[in-house]
Motif scaffolding. Structure first.
Motif, PDB file in Angstrom:
ATOM      1  N   MET A 186     -30.949 -41.435 -33.688  1.00  0.00           N
ATOM      2  CA  MET A 186     -30.887 -40.192 -32.988  1.00  0.00           C
ATOM      3  C   MET A 186     -31.473 -40.197 -31.394  1.00  0.00           C
ATOM      4  SD  MET A 186     -30.687 -36.869 -35.562  1.00  0.00           S
ATOM      5  CE  MET A 186     -32.229 -36.027 -34.769  1.00  0.00           C
ATOM      6  N   PHE A 189     -29.331 -42.017 -29.332  1.00  0.00           N
ATOM      7  CA  PHE A 189     -28.319 -41.483 -28.733  1.00  0.00           C
ATOM      8  C   PHE A 189     -28.752 -40.404 -27.688  1.00  0.00           C
ATOM      9  CE2 PHE A 189     -26.164 -37.427 -29.160  1.00  0.00           C
ATOM     10  CZ  PHE A 189     -24.943 -37.731 -28.633  1.00  0.00           C
ATOM     11  N   VAL A 190     -29.832 -39.966 -27.856  1.00  0.00           N
ATOM     12  CA  VAL A 190     -30.137 -38.744 -26.847  1.00  0.00           C
ATOM     13  C   VAL A 190     -30.786 -39.618 -25.608  1.00  0.00           C
ATOM     14  CG1 VAL A 190     -32.330 -37.361 -26.448  1.00  0.00           C
ATOM     15  CG2 VAL A 190     -31.174 -37.048 -28.634  1.00  0.00           C
ATOM     16  N   GLY A 193     -27.555 -40.460 -23.753  1.00  0.00           N
ATOM     17  CA  GLY A 193     -26.840 -39.288 -23.251  1.00  0.00           C
ATOM     18  C   GLY A 193     -27.605 -38.875 -22.100  1.00  0.00           C
ATOM     19  N   VAL A 194     -29.015 -38.930 -21.869  1.00  0.00           N
ATOM     20  CA  VAL A 194     -29.677 -38.538 -20.989  1.00  0.00           C
ATOM     21  C   VAL A 194     -29.310 -39.437 -19.843  1.00  0.00           C
ATOM     22  CG1 VAL A 194     -31.962 -38.341 -19.876  1.00  0.00           C
ATOM     23  CG2 VAL A 194     -31.637 -37.464 -22.181  1.00  0.00           C
ATOM     24  N   PHE A 197     -25.975 -38.498 -18.578  1.00  0.00           N
ATOM     25  CA  PHE A 197     -25.973 -37.284 -17.956  1.00  0.00           C
ATOM     26  C   PHE A 197     -26.467 -37.067 -16.616  1.00  0.00           C
ATOM     27  CE2 PHE A 197     -27.564 -32.779 -17.346  1.00  0.00           C
ATOM     28  CZ  PHE A 197     -26.524 -31.929 -17.634  1.00  0.00           C
ATOM     29  N   VAL A 198     -27.576 -37.837 -16.352  1.00  0.00           N
ATOM     30  CA  VAL A 198     -28.359 -37.608 -15.055  1.00  0.00           C
ATOM     31  C   VAL A 198     -27.289 -38.308 -13.947  1.00  0.00           C
ATOM     32  CG1 VAL A 198     -30.387 -38.621 -14.048  1.00  0.00           C
ATOM     33  CG2 VAL A 198     -30.421 -37.342 -16.143  1.00  0.00           C
ATOM     34  N   LEU A 413     -43.824 -30.664 -28.080  1.00  0.00           N
ATOM     35  CA  LEU A 413     -42.610 -30.196 -27.069  1.00  0.00           C
ATOM     36  C   LEU A 413     -43.417 -29.643 -25.859  1.00  0.00           C
ATOM     37  CD1 LEU A 413     -40.622 -27.759 -29.620  1.00  0.00           C
ATOM     38  CD2 LEU A 413     -40.210 -30.040 -28.834  1.00  0.00           C
ATOM     39  N   GLY A 416     -43.817 -32.718 -23.341  1.00  0.00           N
ATOM     40  CA  GLY A 416     -42.664 -33.043 -22.394  1.00  0.00           C
ATOM     41  C   GLY A 416     -42.600 -32.367 -21.076  1.00  0.00           C
ATOM     42  N   VAL A 454     -36.477 -39.920 -14.093  1.00  0.00           N
ATOM     43  CA  VAL A 454     -36.283 -38.883 -14.895  1.00  0.00           C
ATOM     44  C   VAL A 454     -35.978 -39.423 -16.369  1.00  0.00           C
ATOM     45  CG1 VAL A 454     -34.385 -36.888 -15.596  1.00  0.00           C
ATOM     46  CG2 VAL A 454     -35.308 -37.331 -13.206  1.00  0.00           C
ATOM     47  N   ILE A 457     -39.151 -40.612 -18.102  1.00  0.00           N
ATOM     48  CA  ILE A 457     -39.972 -39.421 -18.492  1.00  0.00           C
ATOM     49  C   ILE A 457     -39.030 -38.972 -19.907  1.00  0.00           C
ATOM     50  CG2 ILE A 457     -40.443 -37.076 -18.028  1.00  0.00           C
ATOM     51  CD1 ILE A 457     -41.185 -38.102 -15.400  1.00  0.00           C
ATOM     52  N   ALA A 458     -37.853 -39.053 -19.952  1.00  0.00           N
ATOM     53  CA  ALA A 458     -37.343 -38.361 -21.015  1.00  0.00           C
ATOM     54  C   ALA A 458     -37.344 -39.343 -22.460  1.00  0.00           C
ATOM     55  CB  ALA A 458     -35.812 -38.065 -20.809  1.00  0.00           C
ATOM     56  N   ILE A 461     -40.838 -38.803 -23.741  1.00  0.00           N
ATOM     57  CA  ILE A 461     -40.846 -37.621 -24.465  1.00  0.00           C
ATOM     58  C   ILE A 461     -40.250 -37.578 -25.895  1.00  0.00           C
ATOM     59  CG2 ILE A 461     -40.082 -35.131 -24.427  1.00  0.00           C
ATOM     60  CD1 ILE A 461     -40.345 -35.325 -21.424  1.00  0.00           C
ATOM     61  N   SER A 462     -38.961 -38.555 -25.712  1.00  0.00           N
ATOM     62  CA  SER A 462     -38.230 -38.498 -26.947  1.00  0.00           C
ATOM     63  C   SER A 462     -39.221 -39.695 -28.064  1.00  0.00           C
ATOM     64  CB  SER A 462     -37.157 -39.478 -26.756  1.00  0.00           C
ATOM     65  OG  SER A 462     -36.160 -38.721 -26.076  1.00  0.00           O
TER      66      SER A 462
ATOM     67  N   ARG B 341     -26.316 -32.047 -31.179  1.00  0.00           N
ATOM     68  CA  ARG B 341     -26.899 -33.437 -30.851  1.00  0.00           C
ATOM     69  C   ARG B 341     -26.499 -33.271 -29.261  1.00  0.00           C
ATOM     70  NH1 ARG B 341     -28.006 -33.212 -35.522  1.00  0.00           N
ATOM     71  NH2 ARG B 341     -29.744 -32.207 -34.235  1.00  0.00           N
ATOM     72  N   ASP B 344     -29.282 -31.562 -27.802  1.00  0.00           N
ATOM     73  CA  ASP B 344     -30.672 -32.366 -27.714  1.00  0.00           C
ATOM     74  C   ASP B 344     -30.863 -33.245 -26.367  1.00  0.00           C
ATOM     75  OD1 ASP B 344     -31.594 -31.447 -30.150  1.00  0.00           O
ATOM     76  OD2 ASP B 344     -30.781 -33.252 -31.324  1.00  0.00           O
ATOM     77  N   ILE B 345     -29.486 -33.552 -26.060  1.00  0.00           N
ATOM     78  CA  ILE B 345     -29.943 -34.441 -24.704  1.00  0.00           C
ATOM     79  C   ILE B 345     -30.131 -33.370 -23.612  1.00  0.00           C
ATOM     80  CG2 ILE B 345     -28.551 -35.575 -22.857  1.00  0.00           C
ATOM     81  CD1 ILE B 345     -26.271 -36.327 -25.073  1.00  0.00           C
ATOM     82  N   TYR B 347     -31.964 -30.990 -24.118  1.00  0.00           N
ATOM     83  CA  TYR B 347     -33.354 -30.808 -24.548  1.00  0.00           C
ATOM     84  C   TYR B 347     -34.460 -31.688 -24.074  1.00  0.00           C
ATOM     85  CZ  TYR B 347     -36.580 -27.971 -27.268  1.00  0.00           C
ATOM     86  OH  TYR B 347     -37.637 -27.395 -27.810  1.00  0.00           O
ATOM     87  N   ALA B 348     -33.743 -32.867 -23.997  1.00  0.00           N
ATOM     88  CA  ALA B 348     -35.033 -34.067 -23.944  1.00  0.00           C
ATOM     89  C   ALA B 348     -35.384 -33.898 -22.372  1.00  0.00           C
ATOM     90  CB  ALA B 348     -34.209 -35.270 -24.136  1.00  0.00           C
ATOM     91  N   ILE B 349     -34.701 -33.591 -21.679  1.00  0.00           N
ATOM     92  CA  ILE B 349     -35.376 -33.454 -20.092  1.00  0.00           C
ATOM     93  C   ILE B 349     -35.761 -32.231 -19.815  1.00  0.00           C
ATOM     94  CG2 ILE B 349     -34.373 -34.151 -17.749  1.00  0.00           C
ATOM     95  CD1 ILE B 349     -31.424 -34.690 -18.895  1.00  0.00           C
ATOM     96  N   PRO B 350     -37.218 -32.477 -19.421  1.00  0.00           N
ATOM     97  CA  PRO B 350     -38.001 -31.297 -19.103  1.00  0.00           C
ATOM     98  C   PRO B 350     -37.311 -30.314 -18.026  1.00  0.00           C
ATOM     99  CG  PRO B 350     -39.402 -33.310 -19.076  1.00  0.00           C
ATOM    100  CD  PRO B 350     -37.899 -33.633 -19.165  1.00  0.00           C
ATOM    101  N   LEU B 353     -37.516 -31.086 -14.107  1.00  0.00           N
ATOM    102  CA  LEU B 353     -36.888 -32.078 -13.653  1.00  0.00           C
ATOM    103  C   LEU B 353     -35.406 -32.480 -13.754  1.00  0.00           C
ATOM    104  CD1 LEU B 353     -38.987 -35.225 -15.451  1.00  0.00           C
ATOM    105  CD2 LEU B 353     -38.692 -34.338 -13.016  1.00  0.00           C
ATOM    106  N   VAL B 357     -33.081 -32.601 -10.619  1.00  0.00           N
ATOM    107  CA  VAL B 357     -31.836 -33.504 -10.615  1.00  0.00           C
ATOM    108  C   VAL B 357     -30.741 -32.873 -10.213  1.00  0.00           C
ATOM    109  CG1 VAL B 357     -30.383 -34.661 -11.907  1.00  0.00           C
ATOM    110  CG2 VAL B 357     -32.740 -35.040 -12.281  1.00  0.00           C
TER     111      VAL B 357
END
Lengths: 486, 504
Positions: A186, A189-190, A193-194, A197-198, A413, A416, A454, A457-458, A461-462, B341, B344-345, B347-350, B353, B357
């Motif tokens: 997971m 995957f996150v 995904g981050v 996304f970014v 939490l 982060g 970014v 950092i993510a 945190i993960s 899920r 969650d993606i 959620y993982a970025i503060p 930040l 972006v």
């Protein structure tokens, strides 16, 4: 001689135990489609062999003939027509009850569909019971696989080609390993995904970094050359692939402006941010948890009100303003502490750490208080008191440990949020950490630098949250028992 | 019977100090009031010149006077409660003196006095008091413009209208105060309620709530359905800190509406090189900045942006996150897995930040800022909503709705969502403050609202460059931010106590 025999039988029983575990876990995995596919892909060579066996054995299977026979027998008794009539009646009554309009054709279709479903189910049930009476078993792919696996020779032969599959099955058989494995997948995957996304957001940006860096006087050729140099002229998917690859190989290329290695500048700036955050975190925990516990043990007292009031103010102060006021009072007026950060002077990290930690301290104190208050009113605390334990023993042995569980989640939490929020504090105190690096680079926008900052950092945190979750799995008995259930 | 009564009486007497809301409020009031007094004392002394500032010092004297009376009242309350178990009328009469503290602008003592003078308080009474207080504050703040070289064209008619409304509200206040607990029917309430609700155009939301309460009270005297609304207001009205928080929020909301008419926007944005970096004075109550713009007007106009951005960046994730959370909590299984899920993606970025972006990609302006702040908080709202929907959708009334043939969507939006809104509302109130802080932080970094717009973060950014010489430029906007955020937090805490939702 005797000893040798014992060892041999021992070995044998061990072996069969091993194959038994694999067989049982395999059955347990079947209802989960993703695991079924994973097992199939990882153990493809083994499955090929099993498939051959299955084809050979299926010829001996009597199941299909029995099904045909029962079907015929049931149709002859008029079972299906009776079903259709019954279902039609039910539907009509339902529509009547709700006062809905009745559409004869629709009802007939619906009844037929349901009747067919029910008919098939009955046929299968009957066939299965006949088979059982006969003492046979229906041969499916799964039963073939299971019978083969129970054979130690087969296991031994396919051990090397099917190693990944067996490892997966073993992983699944242990609830802890399975939990950690799933959590890792997971997180992966996150992280992916981050990054996706970014990158996509920055790709969609209407700004042109080339024009921003080269200035307004740049010619078309210069801009094209710049875009070519940084791969900005490539299609979206290629750029995305390069970016993802760069993240995982720590090679994000060079930044648009300044021409420095992005990964190495991030590596240079990351430690100071991490140090700052960790110091504030430790400070917050040391101050907040005792205050929260004391406030909870004396609820609605003067002490409680005062501290919760201060905590609320701490939550409401913007970081940058607090930083400015600190600089004004402690650096300019009193001249106790330096206004800007300097790695050689450890005094200079006090103010940034306090500023960054204020919000966290306030949250942890409030959270500890409410969580302890909740635990103190539980039944088992009354039991502990009834047992004759002193107030102190009850509090420290029974209440605090349980109250800390949600608090630690919140700390994970918030950590982060702090890594992200450090950008503002870093700007106020002129610290060249990762946060101010991202802020400086965003005006261009310098895509690899922003994305690298970014995403790393993510990832941090993960990983921290992953670590906390796994720790819980070992320490919290409630999670442990829940984990074993599935 | 007599013994039971006696026992009850002695019980009340024994715990009177803890049961009495007046005593805790009195203690809170004298402590805050004392803190304010000390702040005035310190700021009245000019340390470098070894001199007194006569104006600030006189304010200090007034505050000190009322604080002393307040401490006296607190002792009397304590004595009354310990000796007879309730407050004597003579003690309550002292509250009338304290009502005068409105002249000094000490809202703590004034609101306490309103509570003290009346033994039996209905929520309407408290609301009316705060409504009046808000109106008086609006008028007083707007009246400060009289000292300026010129005022807005609409200043006089607007002030007239505000005064007329204030008088009308004062009359309503007295009528409600005379009405007692508000149990008996009164025809006059209907005639007052509607004009009262009309006075809420100034942004005085207390008037709106009060009018609505009066109207509903009249209409549904015996209806149980209105019970919850009243009960929530009863609880909030008895919570002093929550009401003070709400007061400040309503006040800021109201002043940002009234400032359209009573404040001159030019004062806040146009450069005036003849009045650069002036110290606080009557014409410029908080001084002027490096372009000669009036800091006071700038802060007043900045309230508008902060409220709009704070509200929008809470409302958007509230709706989107709430919808996603409801769907995923109700349908469960695969839908839930996919939605959560994906969230969650995010959620993982503060939050900050992610906002940086998005702003880096689409430029720094107010719209992008709202969008950027919204996207980051979608997952938290979705999680809250999901947890509640999962709980609510197991209740019997959902089963019965399903048995009666309702479609899934109508079950979700008619039965499940309305019953899982309480934690969402509490969460929203508590996070608006965070959004206000984030807005000003990003503006301070130069990533938020456009620099020419008077926004609190922008004002602070300018102030931070004059930290050494003109520190007030950085202090006052910061105080405004803290006050607003603190108010949202206080109100949110009060709302949580009143609604009592199960928060995870």
């Amino acid at each position: 001689m005797e000893v040798e025999k014992v060892i041999k039988t021992n070995k044998k029983s061990q072996e069969s135990k091993f194959s038994e575990i694999i067989r049982r876990t395999y059955t347990k995995m079947q209802p989960h489609p993703s695991y079924r596919w994973l097992v199939f892909i990882l153990g493809f060579p083994v499955h090929l062999v099993v498939f051959l066996f299955y084809f050979k054995q299926r010829e001996k299977d009597t199941y299909s003939t029995i099904v045909e026979e029962t079907k015929k027998a049931l149709l002859a008794t008029g079972f299906k027509d009776k079903l259709i009539l019954e279902l039609k009646e039910q539907l009509l009554r339902k529509h009547n009850f709700f006062g809905q309009k009745v559409n004869q054709k629709e009802i007939e279709q619906q009844a037929e569909k349901w009747a067919e479903e029910q008919f098939q189910k009955t046929v299968q049930e009957k066939a299965a019971s006949i088979l059982e009476v006969k003492g046979d078993k229906r041969i499916t792919y799964e039963t073939t696989f299971q019978s083969l696996i129970s054979n130690p020779l087969f296991l031994f032969l396919t051990f090397i080609p099917g190693l990944p599959m067996y490892l997966l099955i073993l992983l699944y058989s242990n609830p802890y390993l399975k939990y950690i494995f799933e959590r890792l997948i997971m997180s992966l995957f996150v992280i992916l995904g981050v990054a996706f996304f970014v990158f996509t957001i920055l790709y969609l940006s209407p700004f042109d970094p080339a024009a921003n860096i080269l200035g307004e006087t740049a010619t078309k050729e210069q801009i094209a050359a710049f875009n070519h140099l940084y791969g900005l002229d490539q299609p979206y998917l290629t750029q995305l692939w390069n970016a993802l690859k760069g993240i995982f190989t720590f090679d994000l290329g060079s930044s648009f402006s300044g021409n420095e290695e992005v990964a190495s500048s991030i590596a240079r700036k990351f430690p100071i941010t991490l140090l700052l955050t960790v110091i504030s975190l430790i400070m917050a925990i040391i101050i907040a948890i005792p205050i929260g516990i004391i406030s909870a043990t004396k609820p609605n007292s003067f002490f409680d009100y005062t501290f919760m009031f201060i905590a609320l103010i701490g939550l409401s102060i913007p970081n940058f303003w607090q930083g400015l006021i600190f600089i004004l009072n402690f650096s300019i007026k009193l001249q106790w502490l330096p206004a800007t950060f300097n790695p050689q002077n450890w005094l200079s990290i006090i103010m940034p750490a306090v500023v960054l930690g204020t919000g966290l301290t306030a949250s942890i104190a409030r959270m500890t208080r409410s969580s302890t208050l909740e635990v103190i009113n539980e039944d088992y605390i009354i039991t502990a008191k009834a047992k004759g334990l002193t107030q102190r023993q009850v509090l420290w042995k029974h209440a605090v440990g349980n109250a800390m569980i949600p608090v630690i989640t919140v700390i994970g939490l918030m950590f982060g949020g702090m890594l992200g929020g450090a950008a503002v504090t870093e700007k106020v105190f002129n610290i060249s950490g990762i946060g101010s690096y991202i802020v400086d680079k965003q005006f261009i926008p310098d895509i690899p630098s922003i994305m690298g900052g970014v995403v790393y950092i993510a990832i941090t945190i993960s990983l921290i949250n992953l670590f906390i979750d796994i720790l819980y799995a070992f320490f919290d008995p409630r999670i442990r028992s829940k984990m074993k259930q599935y | 019977m007599a013994t039971i009564l006696k026992e009850k009486e002695s019980y009340i007497k024994k715990h009177a100090l803890k049961l009495s809301s007046e005593y805790t409020q009195a203690s809170f009031t004298w402590i805050t009031s004392l803190a304010l007094t000390i702040i005035f004392l310190v700021s009245s002394i000019d340390f470098s010149g070894k001199a007194m500032k006569p104006f600030v010092f006189s304010v200090f004297v007034a505050y000190a006077l009322f604080t002393c009376i307040q401490i006296l009242i607190t002792f009397m309350i304590k004595k009354d409660l310990q000796s007879i178990g309730y407050l004597r009328n003579s003690t309550r009469k002292l509250g009338l003196i304290q009502l005068l503290s409105i002249l000094t602008g000490n809202i703590f003592i004034f609101t306490f006095a309103i509570q003290l003078v009346k033994a039996e308080k209905s929520p309407e009474y408290t609301l009316a008091g705060y409504m009046l207080l808000t109106q008086i504050f609006i008028i007083a703040i707007s009246a400060l413009n009289l000292f300026k070289p010129y005022v807005a064209d609409t200043f006089l008619p607007a002030m007239g209208a505000l005064l007329v409304m204030a008088i009308f509200q004062l009359v309503t206040f007295f009528l409600i105060a005379k009405d007692g607990k508000g149990k008996q029917r009164a025809r006059w309430k209907v005639f007052f309620a509607i004009p009262l609700m009309l006075t809420a155009v100034t942004g005085n939301l207390f008037a709106l709530v009060l009018g609505w309460n009066m109207l509903m009270h009249e209409r549904f005297m015996n209806s149980p359905s209105i019970g919850k609304w009243r009960k929530v207001w009863e609880k909030i009205a008895s919570n002093m800190t929550a009401m003070l928080g709400l007061f400040f929020i309503v006040f800021v909301f109201s002043i940002s509406i009234c400032s359209y008419l009573t404040f001159d926007y030019g004062m806040a944005v146009e450069n005036n090189y003849s009045a650069i970096l002036q110290a606080p004075s009557l014409a410029y109550p908080l001084g002027t900045d490096n372009f000669g713009r009036d800091l006071f007007s700038r802060i007043v106009f900045g309230a508008r942006i902060s409220l709009i951005v704070g509200f929008l960046s809470t409302a958007i994730p509230f709706i989107i996150g709430g919808f996603l959370g409801a769907i995923s909590g109700y349908y469960g299984q695969r839908t839930d897995n996919i939605i959560m899920r994906l969230l969650d993606i995010l959620y993982a970025i503060p939050g900050i930040l992610l906002a940086i972006v998005i702003i880096a990609a689409f430029g720094s302006n107010t719209m992008t800022l709202v969008l950027a702040l919204s996207v980051g908080s979608i997952p938290t709202y979705a999680r809250t909503m999901r947890a509640n929907v999962m709980m609510v959708s197991n209740y019997e009334y959902v089963d019965s709705a399903r048995a009666l043939g309702s479609s899934n969507l109508s079950i979700i939006f008619q039965h499940v969502v309305p019953n899982s809104l309480a934690p969402m509302i509490v969460k929203a109130t508590l996070t608006i403050g965070g959004a206000v802080i984030a807005t000003s932080s990003l503006s301070y970094l130069g990533l938020g609202v456009e620099p020419h717009i008077p926004e609190w973060g922008n004002i602070l950014k300018i102030g931070s460059t004059y930290l050494e010489s003109h520190s007030y430029l950085a202090i006052y906007p910061g105080l405004a931010i803290i006050a607003l955020v603190l108010s949202f937090n206080f109100f949110g805490d009060g709302l949580r106590d009143a609604l009592d939702p199960k928060l995870d």
